[in-house]
Design a protein around this motif. Sequence first.
Motif, PDB file in Angstrom:
ATOM      1  N   CYS A  92     156.699 -96.476 -54.047  1.00  0.00           N
ATOM      2  CA  CYS A  92     155.234 -96.480 -53.893  1.00  0.00           C
ATOM      3  C   CYS A  92     154.832 -95.254 -53.086  1.00  0.00           C
ATOM      4  CB  CYS A  92     154.791 -97.719 -53.118  1.00  0.00           C
ATOM      5  SG  CYS A  92     155.129 -99.235 -53.999  1.00  0.00           S
ATOM      6  N   ALA A  93     153.641 -94.749 -53.356  1.00  0.00           N
ATOM      7  CA  ALA A  93     153.177 -93.551 -52.628  1.00  0.00           C
ATOM      8  C   ALA A  93     151.674 -93.622 -52.409  1.00  0.00           C
ATOM      9  CB  ALA A  93     153.518 -92.302 -53.421  1.00  0.00           C
ATOM     10  N   ARG A  94     151.224 -92.890 -51.406  1.00  0.00           N
ATOM     11  CA  ARG A  94     149.789 -92.718 -51.183  1.00  0.00           C
ATOM     12  C   ARG A  94     149.378 -91.345 -51.684  1.00  0.00           C
ATOM     13  NH1 ARG A  94     146.477 -95.664 -47.531  1.00  0.00           N
ATOM     14  NH2 ARG A  94     145.355 -93.718 -47.247  1.00  0.00           N
ATOM     15  N   VAL A  95     148.101 -91.207 -51.984  1.00  0.00           N
ATOM     16  CA  VAL A  95     147.663 -89.918 -52.531  1.00  0.00           C
ATOM     17  C   VAL A  95     147.392 -88.890 -51.429  1.00  0.00           C
ATOM     18  CG1 VAL A  95     146.674 -90.943 -54.604  1.00  0.00           C
ATOM     19  CG2 VAL A  95     145.217 -90.571 -52.645  1.00  0.00           C
ATOM     20  N   ASP A  96     147.283 -89.335 -50.181  1.00  0.00           N
ATOM     21  CA  ASP A  96     146.887 -88.421 -49.101  1.00  0.00           C
ATOM     22  C   ASP A  96     147.791 -87.200 -48.927  1.00  0.00           C
ATOM     23  OD1 ASP A  96     146.946 -91.246 -48.646  1.00  0.00           O
ATOM     24  OD2 ASP A  96     145.685 -90.928 -46.900  1.00  0.00           O
ATOM     25  N   HIS A  97     149.106 -87.453 -48.905  1.00  0.00           N
ATOM     26  CA  HIS A  97     150.012 -86.347 -48.587  1.00  0.00           C
ATOM     27  C   HIS A  97     150.652 -85.767 -49.837  1.00  0.00           C
ATOM     28  CE1 HIS A  97     149.512 -87.548 -44.480  1.00  0.00           C
ATOM     29  NE2 HIS A  97     150.004 -88.742 -44.727  1.00  0.00           N
ATOM     30  N   LEU A  98     149.987 -85.929 -50.962  1.00  0.00           N
ATOM     31  CA  LEU A  98     150.600 -85.445 -52.189  1.00  0.00           C
ATOM     32  C   LEU A  98     149.830 -84.278 -52.776  1.00  0.00           C
ATOM     33  CD1 LEU A  98     151.754 -88.583 -54.200  1.00  0.00           C
ATOM     34  CD2 LEU A  98     153.140 -86.871 -53.050  1.00  0.00           C
ATOM     35  N   ASP A  99     150.575 -83.289 -53.212  1.00  0.00           N
ATOM     36  CA  ASP A  99     149.970 -82.175 -53.931  1.00  0.00           C
ATOM     37  C   ASP A  99     150.922 -81.817 -55.070  1.00  0.00           C
ATOM     38  OD1 ASP A  99     152.071 -80.885 -52.712  1.00  0.00           O
ATOM     39  OD2 ASP A  99     150.839 -80.085 -51.098  1.00  0.00           O
ATOM     40  N   GLN A 100     150.523 -80.825 -55.855  1.00  0.00           N
ATOM     41  CA  GLN A 100     151.322 -80.445 -57.021  1.00  0.00           C
ATOM     42  C   GLN A 100     152.752 -80.061 -56.639  1.00  0.00           C
ATOM     43  OE1 GLN A 100     148.672 -77.668 -58.798  1.00  0.00           O
ATOM     44  NE2 GLN A 100     149.349 -78.192 -60.859  1.00  0.00           N
ATOM     45  N   GLU A 101     152.846 -79.248 -55.587  1.00  0.00           N
ATOM     46  CA  GLU A 101     154.163 -78.749 -55.151  1.00  0.00           C
ATOM     47  C   GLU A 101     155.096 -79.928 -54.804  1.00  0.00           C
ATOM     48  OE1 GLU A 101     154.079 -77.142 -51.252  1.00  0.00           O
ATOM     49  OE2 GLU A 101     155.975 -76.062 -51.471  1.00  0.00           O
ATOM     50  N   THR A 102     154.548 -80.889 -54.055  1.00  0.00           N
ATOM     51  CA  THR A 102     155.376 -82.035 -53.631  1.00  0.00           C
ATOM     52  C   THR A 102     155.809 -82.858 -54.839  1.00  0.00           C
ATOM     53  OG1 THR A 102     153.986 -82.107 -51.663  1.00  0.00           O
ATOM     54  CG2 THR A 102     155.460 -83.956 -52.004  1.00  0.00           C
ATOM     55  N   LEU A 103     154.884 -83.096 -55.764  1.00  0.00           N
ATOM     56  CA  LEU A 103     155.223 -83.928 -56.921  1.00  0.00           C
ATOM     57  C   LEU A 103     156.295 -83.275 -57.802  1.00  0.00           C
ATOM     58  CD1 LEU A 103     151.643 -85.225 -57.571  1.00  0.00           C
ATOM     59  CD2 LEU A 103     153.642 -86.689 -57.248  1.00  0.00           C
ATOM     60  N   PHE A 104     156.191 -81.965 -58.002  1.00  0.00           N
ATOM     61  CA  PHE A 104     157.212 -81.276 -58.804  1.00  0.00           C
ATOM     62  C   PHE A 104     158.562 -81.313 -58.088  1.00  0.00           C
ATOM     63  CE2 PHE A 104     155.624 -79.357 -62.718  1.00  0.00           C
ATOM     64  CZ  PHE A 104     154.282 -79.669 -62.625  1.00  0.00           C
ATOM     65  N   LYS A 105     158.519 -81.188 -56.775  1.00  0.00           N
ATOM     66  CA  LYS A 105     159.764 -81.268 -55.988  1.00  0.00           C
ATOM     67  C   LYS A 105     160.358 -82.678 -56.098  1.00  0.00           C
ATOM     68  CE  LYS A 105     160.783 -78.750 -52.764  1.00  0.00           C
ATOM     69  NZ  LYS A 105     161.611 -77.593 -52.599  1.00  0.00           N
ATOM     70  N   MET A 106     159.508 -83.695 -56.048  1.00  0.00           N
ATOM     71  CA  MET A 106     159.998 -85.076 -56.157  1.00  0.00           C
ATOM     72  C   MET A 106     160.675 -85.312 -57.509  1.00  0.00           C
ATOM     73  SD  MET A 106     156.747 -86.943 -54.348  1.00  0.00           S
ATOM     74  CE  MET A 106     157.225 -88.637 -54.111  1.00  0.00           C
ATOM     75  N   ARG A 107     160.076 -84.776 -58.554  1.00  0.00           N
ATOM     76  CA  ARG A 107     160.685 -84.937 -59.887  1.00  0.00           C
ATOM     77  C   ARG A 107     162.053 -84.254 -59.933  1.00  0.00           C
ATOM     78  NH1 ARG A 107     162.878 -87.054 -63.137  1.00  0.00           N
ATOM     79  NH2 ARG A 107     162.917 -86.617 -65.350  1.00  0.00           N
ATOM     80  N   GLU A 108     162.100 -83.044 -59.347  1.00  0.00           N
ATOM     81  CA  GLU A 108     163.373 -82.301 -59.320  1.00  0.00           C
ATOM     82  C   GLU A 108     164.442 -83.096 -58.563  1.00  0.00           C
ATOM     83  OE1 GLU A 108     162.870 -78.404 -57.595  1.00  0.00           O
ATOM     84  OE2 GLU A 108     165.015 -77.955 -57.854  1.00  0.00           O
ATOM     85  N   ALA A 109     163.995 -83.882 -57.577  1.00  0.00           N
ATOM     86  CA  ALA A 109     164.932 -84.664 -56.763  1.00  0.00           C
ATOM     87  C   ALA A 109     165.230 -86.028 -57.393  1.00  0.00           C
ATOM     88  CB  ALA A 109     164.366 -84.849 -55.358  1.00  0.00           C
ATOM     89  N   GLY A 110     164.728 -86.268 -58.606  1.00  0.00           N
ATOM     90  CA  GLY A 110     165.110 -87.487 -59.316  1.00  0.00           C
ATOM     91  C   GLY A 110     164.040 -88.560 -59.405  1.00  0.00           C
ATOM     92  N   CYS A 111     162.844 -88.291 -58.903  1.00  0.00           N
ATOM     93  CA  CYS A 111     161.792 -89.312 -58.967  1.00  0.00           C
ATOM     94  C   CYS A 111     161.336 -89.497 -60.421  1.00  0.00           C
ATOM     95  CB  CYS A 111     160.603 -88.892 -58.104  1.00  0.00           C
ATOM     96  SG  CYS A 111     159.241 -90.055 -58.187  1.00  0.00           S
ATOM     97  N   ILE A 112     161.337 -90.736 -60.879  1.00  0.00           N
ATOM     98  CA  ILE A 112     160.869 -90.975 -62.254  1.00  0.00           C
ATOM     99  C   ILE A 112     159.569 -91.759 -62.295  1.00  0.00           C
ATOM    100  CG2 ILE A 112     163.202 -90.916 -63.241  1.00  0.00           C
ATOM    101  CD1 ILE A 112     162.467 -94.102 -63.647  1.00  0.00           C
ATOM    102  N   ARG A 113     159.271 -92.487 -61.196  1.00  0.00           N
ATOM    103  CA  ARG A 113     158.036 -93.275 -61.220  1.00  0.00           C
ATOM    104  C   ARG A 113     157.455 -93.417 -59.823  1.00  0.00           C
ATOM    105  NH1 ARG A 113     157.768 -99.677 -61.985  1.00  0.00           N
ATOM    106  NH2 ARG A 113     158.968 -99.410 -60.081  1.00  0.00           N
ATOM    107  N   LEU A 114     156.115 -93.318 -59.755  1.00  0.00           N
ATOM    108  CA  LEU A 114     155.410 -93.568 -58.497  1.00  0.00           C
ATOM    109  C   LEU A 114     154.308 -94.577 -58.750  1.00  0.00           C
ATOM    110  CD1 LEU A 114     155.141 -89.941 -57.075  1.00  0.00           C
ATOM    111  CD2 LEU A 114     156.562 -91.808 -56.180  1.00  0.00           C
TER     112      LEU A 114
END
Length: 293
Positions: A92-114
């Motif tokens: 689960c995630a909040r939208v406050d601390h999220l930006d494009q850079e973070t989301l792309f990094k999360m995907r690279e680190a294996g995130c498949i769903r938020l």
Amino acid sequence: MKQFQKTGSLLLPYRFTRGCPFECIFCISSTQRLSHALLPDEIVSHLESLQGEHHPTGFFFLNDTINISKKYIMDLCDKIIARKLKILWSDCARVDHLDQETLFKMREAGCIRLIYGMETASPRLLKYINKKIELKDLENVLRWTDEAGIWSGVEVIGGFPHEKQEDIEATISFLKENEKYINRIYLNHFDLRGNSVLYNSPERYGIKRIFRVDECTEKDFSSYVEYGFDEADGLVWKDKVKQIEFSIQAIRESCCRGHRFFTDEHLLFFLYSHFDHKDDVKSVYLKILKNHE
Ligand code: SF4
């Protein structure tokens, strides 16, 4: 589906934070400040050893919110990538601390769903529940999540105290307008939770006469209800029950067709373990979903 049914999948639950720094009034975490967060180095060591021992399809992270700060989530992702852990995970995630850079990094680190907690798209109710999110930010984050190739879920709650028809309509409009970027809606009835801010200070939020219900009512709700209440200058419990059910039905009928009863976590991890691109996952997933309707 044959391959999925034959091989199955293994998801390991794992939690590395306790409590939440936010105070959404309906949530039991609203009175339990963030009390513990493992350091990214510790988390990565745990993941590495669990991966080596059990070879799971993925990790089902159980944090209230994974992005307690941008630095925390970026550090964690950097360490997963640097350690070359080939893992898949969701949280689960909040939208406050999220930006494009973070989301792309999360995907690279294996995130498949938020899964994002929106709860309602009524600005009045968002303020009432102290959600502290901007709908414009949520729209951006949903779009970036999709661009990054991450599956997105949105939590919605129908029947908040003093919810009006225009609040329900605002939620329906938001969900429809952003349908393209929302892969699943998690629709819940409002449930007054013990030890939430709302339960502890009812008069501040316009509710009264809290009493134990403690039942699963097939007729009005699809799940467990712990407490009933009356709205101050509003609906008494017997009518509130009907309003909650009405709200859920209205949102479900307008936005949630084909999204609700399909238990998809394992399948989603399975598909992401076979396809690198979300478009491929989505196309197979939708075909399967269609066959199940
Ligand atoms: S709803 Fe989510 S962000 Fe809000 S207090 Fe609960 S866990 Fe924290």
